[in-house]
Design a protein around this motif. Structure first.
Motif, PDB file in Angstrom:
ATOM      1  N   LEU A 190      54.788 -46.241  55.012  1.00  0.00           N
ATOM      2  CA  LEU A 190      55.321 -44.884  55.145  1.00  0.00           C
ATOM      3  C   LEU A 190      56.800 -44.898  55.519  1.00  0.00           C
ATOM      4  O   LEU A 190      57.328 -45.877  56.047  1.00  0.00           O
ATOM      5  CB  LEU A 190      54.524 -44.088  56.185  1.00  0.00           C
ATOM      6  CG  LEU A 190      53.025 -43.942  55.914  1.00  0.00           C
ATOM      7  CD1 LEU A 190      52.367 -43.120  57.000  1.00  0.00           C
ATOM      8  CD2 LEU A 190      52.771 -43.317  54.546  1.00  0.00           C
ATOM      9  N   GLU A 284      57.149 -41.436  48.715  1.00  0.00           N
ATOM     10  CA  GLU A 284      57.506 -41.845  50.068  1.00  0.00           C
ATOM     11  C   GLU A 284      58.315 -43.147  50.027  1.00  0.00           C
ATOM     12  O   GLU A 284      59.350 -43.287  50.682  1.00  0.00           O
ATOM     13  CB  GLU A 284      56.206 -42.038  50.852  1.00  0.00           C
ATOM     14  CG  GLU A 284      56.368 -42.312  52.292  1.00  0.00           C
ATOM     15  CD  GLU A 284      55.897 -41.163  53.178  1.00  0.00           C
ATOM     16  OE1 GLU A 284      55.255 -40.220  52.692  1.00  0.00           O
ATOM     17  OE2 GLU A 284      56.210 -41.228  54.369  1.00  0.00           O
ATOM     18  N   THR A 322      52.062 -34.035  54.311  1.00  0.00           N
ATOM     19  CA  THR A 322      52.875 -35.059  53.654  1.00  0.00           C
ATOM     20  C   THR A 322      53.765 -34.429  52.584  1.00  0.00           C
ATOM     21  O   THR A 322      54.956 -34.749  52.467  1.00  0.00           O
ATOM     22  CB  THR A 322      51.969 -36.141  53.037  1.00  0.00           C
ATOM     23  OG1 THR A 322      51.116 -36.629  54.060  1.00  0.00           O
ATOM     24  CG2 THR A 322      52.770 -37.279  52.453  1.00  0.00           C
ATOM     25  N   ASP A 463      45.885 -38.288  60.184  1.00  0.00           N
ATOM     26  CA  ASP A 463      47.265 -38.766  60.242  1.00  0.00           C
ATOM     27  C   ASP A 463      47.445 -39.751  61.387  1.00  0.00           C
ATOM     28  O   ASP A 463      46.500 -40.089  62.108  1.00  0.00           O
ATOM     29  CB  ASP A 463      48.243 -37.578  60.310  1.00  0.00           C
ATOM     30  CG  ASP A 463      48.130 -36.789  61.601  1.00  0.00           C
ATOM     31  OD1 ASP A 463      47.678 -37.355  62.608  1.00  0.00           O
ATOM     32  OD2 ASP A 463      48.513 -35.597  61.596  1.00  0.00           O
TER      33      ASP A 463
END
Lengths: 569, 258
Positions: A190, A284, A322, A463
């Motif tokens: 991420l 990402e 996201t 998350d």
């Protein structure tokens, strides 16, 4: 205690008035007189409140005075008061399992308050049933076992590492088994974490360093658990380590923190066909590596492969946030870029997340609602851009969006090899493929099997913050048996009569706790500490070779026959 | 005197028994006839125990467990469901009304539902009237039927089929071969009929050795079918040739192997 089984039982019956709760409806003295007439009953009395300290003293005194070998209390319900009365028996030197209760309040005087005569008849029957069972009760032990002060954490992502650190800091030995060559799991891939936009790797690397440096933690990377045997406190795991060799670990508890995969939407919306269709995770990485080319227009589609009618019916929980996060990041670096999110429902739950949605809206991110029945379609254009055609559910018309980049928000899904792990640990997967907890509300990080726990996205999409919270929860749960070091196990367990067992294995299949295995003789053997005492194996055994302690066939039959007035003499 | 049915309830500790308690706590009334036996799980209810209870003259038996998905022991309640499904079919062979047995799901929060079910079941039993097995003179044919059913429910085949139903229908064998629910149910129905018949034969030849022809007449069953049962029963050690009269073998019951 041995002698109790052979001697004729000496039963004492204590009938409670419960103030007027029972006594106001049921003829309690009548029930006492009736009890005295029953076989093996040597003493009976009534109490205003049997559960009062006075009542408890009466039980204890009577056990000594009348040499009682069984005690029956006819009062409220065993669900609330059995532990109290059992303790009283134990304190008076009587095995706690030689106690039986008759429910003459919750299931008699209260629901039958308008029919006192019939209620009294029923109360007498309930006492008679309790006497019938009590005569056949046997003393039981709750065996104690040692619990090894060590944990095996399967998975070295943020959840596994957090749980490991938490336990290691409490002084427990922790082994982390990670199949990848590096620790870090999904968070390593991420960029930034919502809603604070903290750099994912900054937080992660601190945890990785702490894990590597901790003297109580041993990290095994490029390693997989191959076999797990045993039970709470005494697991034996075989782990295949990087060099292909096996390492044997003895641990008291096991934590499943294997994380999740991101669904690859092959064949959906031109993914795999057009170069400019990517998943949210790919975007990402592009942003993280500053490789996102200057784009004039970005379209994101939500719920791609999730919240389906069949199959992946679940909401993946992280996709809305996201998408918002990446939209905001694009808008921050390129305010002129047109970002449009096609959503079915925006699930920005909680305070911070809703603020985040407003922020994206204020920055100019556009939102278009689509419906499942008319999903968007994608077509290539001459200039290598794409045309996304969507039915605008609020306008009620079809609109075309030209875009340079199409981002698909796909759900977290279970790993392929989770099935193997599920079989190895004998813990279940739910219908969505994720590991299935013991109770969705009350035991959210336990498995039904004692000593094995689950946290992070192995359990369900969540998350980073939620995964960390759950990891703390798991560490606290796993610490309990390891801190107490010894466990009292269930006394009400199944036993196999080896002479009758044909080794058919039906019970092995039926037991939800994997408490029954076939031993070296090919017959069923119950691992007492794993058995929860449901008795389903006994009721199913084709050879009737399994006896259920405390709920044995003859005990149940004695109750049933007493209930219909056909008690055996 | 009005008929007061004798009803035995087998309730799981975690949901149904708690639901029954809640009915009381909430002062919801229901008929007094039910006598509740607390078990840890509805999966504990062995069909043999239910049949024994009915054989002794219970007017009704009700089994209650947690709703599917709520079982404290994951899926003991589903095992109970499979057992009761088989048991109802088995009882249907005996001449006793299968309606005297019922399975219901009651959660710990459903005091009202518990009371409602007990009321309804009690009324149903009132309508059916006393069990033909209650009282001093139980109906001998039905009693034998129930005892035969009890023997069949205690035998390996029906128990293994019920115990393995989930495995056979849902999980499949090691080759991941599954049987459809329909196909399984057909197999089960055949097995129930066959096992009931075999135990009936066993009960008959236990009284006096009989030939296939005699059995065929008594059972109103094709001699070939009787013979097939006898072959299976000989293999299982249930019967053997007792003596031969002329050229006709008479079969008698064996105690060994039972």
């Amino acid at each position: 205690m041995e002698s109790v089984e052979e001697e004729i039982p000496r039963i004492g019956v204590f009938v409670c008035h419960c103030g007027i709760n029972i006594g106001g409806v049921v003829d309690v003295p009548g029930v006492v007189e009736y009890a005295k007439s029953l076989p093996n009953v040597v003493y009976a009395e009534d109490n205003l409140y049997t559960c009062s300290s006075d009542g408890i003293s009466r039980i204890k005194e009577s056990i000594a005075k009348y040499n009682l070998t069984r005690v029956i209390v006819a009062s409220c319900t065993p669900r609330t008061h059995e532990p109290l009365f059992r303790a009283a028996c134990e304190e008076a030197g009587l095995n706690r399992y030689l106690f039986e209760m008759a429910n003459i309040r919750d299931q008699c005087s209260w629901p039958h308050m308008h029919e006192p005569e019939k209620a009294t008849e029923k109360a007498k029957d309930l006492v008679k049933m309790a006497v019938a069972k009590a005569s056949l009760l046997k003393p039981l032990d709750e065996p104690e076992i040692d619990v090894a002060a060590s944990t095996l954490v399967i998975g070295g992502g943020i959840s596994g590492m957090t749980a490991a650190l938490c336990l290691a800091n409490q002084g427990f030995k922790v082994y982390i088994v990670e199949k990848e060559p590096e620790l870090g799991g999904t968070v390593k891939k991420l960029n930034k974490l919502y809603p604070t936009l903290v750099n994912a790797n900054e937080g992660l690397s601190k945890i990785v360093e702490a894990v590597k440096a901790h003297r109580n933690i041993e990290v095994l990377t490029s390693s997989v658990a191959k076999q797990v045997m045993g039970f709470i406190g005494n697991f034996e795991a075989v782990v295949q380590i990087g060099n292909g060799q096996n390492e044997n670990l003895a641990v008291g508890t096991i934590i499943v923190a294997t994380g999740a995969n991101v669904f690859q939407p092959v064949g959906m919306y031109g993914f795999g066909e057009y170069h400019n269709v990517v998943t949210q995770l790919q975007l990402e990485t592009l942003i993280k590596d500053s490789k996102l080319e200057k784009t004039e227009r970005v379209v994101m589609i939500q719920c791609v492969g999730s919240r389906e009618e069949e199959g992946r019916t679940y909401c993946s929980r992280v996709c809305c946030m996201t998408a918002l996060k990446n939209a905001i990041l694009i808008k921050e670096s390129h305010p002129e870029t047109d970002v449009c999110i096609l959503y079915r429902d925006l699930q920005t739950y909680g305070g911070h997340y809703e603020d985040y949605r407003r922020m994206a809206q204020d920055m100019g991110v556009k939102f278009i609602k689509y419906i499942l029945e008319k999903p968007p379609t994608v077509a290539p254009l001459q200039d290598r851009s794409l045309c996304v055609s969507v039915y605008h559910a609020l306008l009620g018309e079809q609109i075309d969006l030209k875009t340079d980049l199409l981002v698909l928000s796909t759900p977290l899904i279970q790993h392929e090899d989770a099935k193997d792990l599920s079989r190895m640990l004998k813990v279940p997967l739910g219908p969505d493929g994720f590991f299935f907890e013991a109770h969705v509300k009350l035991r959210p990080v336990d498995f039904a099997t004692d000593g094995i726990y689950v946290c992070g996205t192995a359990h369900s999409p969540k998350d980073t913050a939620e995964s960390i919270s759950q990891a703390f929860g798991v560490a606290s749960r796993a610490a309990i048996p390891m801190a107490t070091k010894r466990l009292r196990t269930e006394a009400i367990t199944a036993i196999v009569n080896e002479k009758l067992c044909s080794g058919c294995g039906t019970c092995v299949k039926i037991c939800p706790y994997s408490a029954i295995v076939k031993n070296e003789k090919g017959v069923a053997k119950v691992t007492d500490v794993l058995c929860k005492g449901c008795g389903t194996c006994g009721a199913s055994c084709p050879e009737k070779a399994i006896i259920m302690r405390h709920f044995a066939d003859e005990q149940i039959i004695a109750q049933a026959l007493a209930a219909i007035g056909r008690e055996l003499a | 005197m009005t008929f007061e049915p004798k009803i035995v309830g087998f309730l799981c500790n975690w949901c149904s028994y708690a639901g029954a308690d809640l009915a009381g706590v909430s002062r919801i009334t229901y008929p007094t006839n039910i006598r509740i036996i607390r078990l840890m799980c509805s999966g504990r209810v062995d069909p043999v125990l239910v049949l024994e209870t009915l054989a002794h003259g219970a007017d009704g038996v009700i089994v209650m467990g947690c709703h599917p998905g709520d079982c404290h022991y994951i899926e003991g309640n589903l095992q109970a469901e499979r057992k009761m499904k088989m048991l109802k079919k088995l009882i249907a062979q005996t001449g006793l009304e299968p309606e005297r047995l019922r399975l219901e799901w009651v959660s710990a929060s459903e005091g009202g539902r518990f009371a409602e079910i007990v009321r309804d079941f009690t009324n149903q039993i009132m309508d059916l009237g006393p069990s033909p097995l209650a009282g001093e003179k139980p109906d001998p044919e039905i009693l034998e039927g129930i005892l035969v059913a009890q023997a069949a429910a205690g035998d390996f085949r029906l128990r293994v089929l019920v115990g393995r139903e989930k495995g056979i229908v849902e999980d499949g064998n090691v080759y991941e071969e599954r049987l459809s629910q329909e196909r399984f149910d057909e197999t089960m129905d055949e097995a129930i009929t066959a096992e009931y018949m075999r135990n009936r034969i066993y009960f008959m030849v236990r009284r006096e050795p009989l030939s296939v022809k005699e059995l065929s007449k008594l059972l109103d069953l094709d001699p070939q079918a009787v013979l097939r049962h006898i072959v299976v029963m000989r293999r299982r050690g249930m019967v053997a040739v007792d003596r031969i009269e002329g050229t006709t073998p008479l079969y008698g019951a064996l105690e060994v192997g039972r």
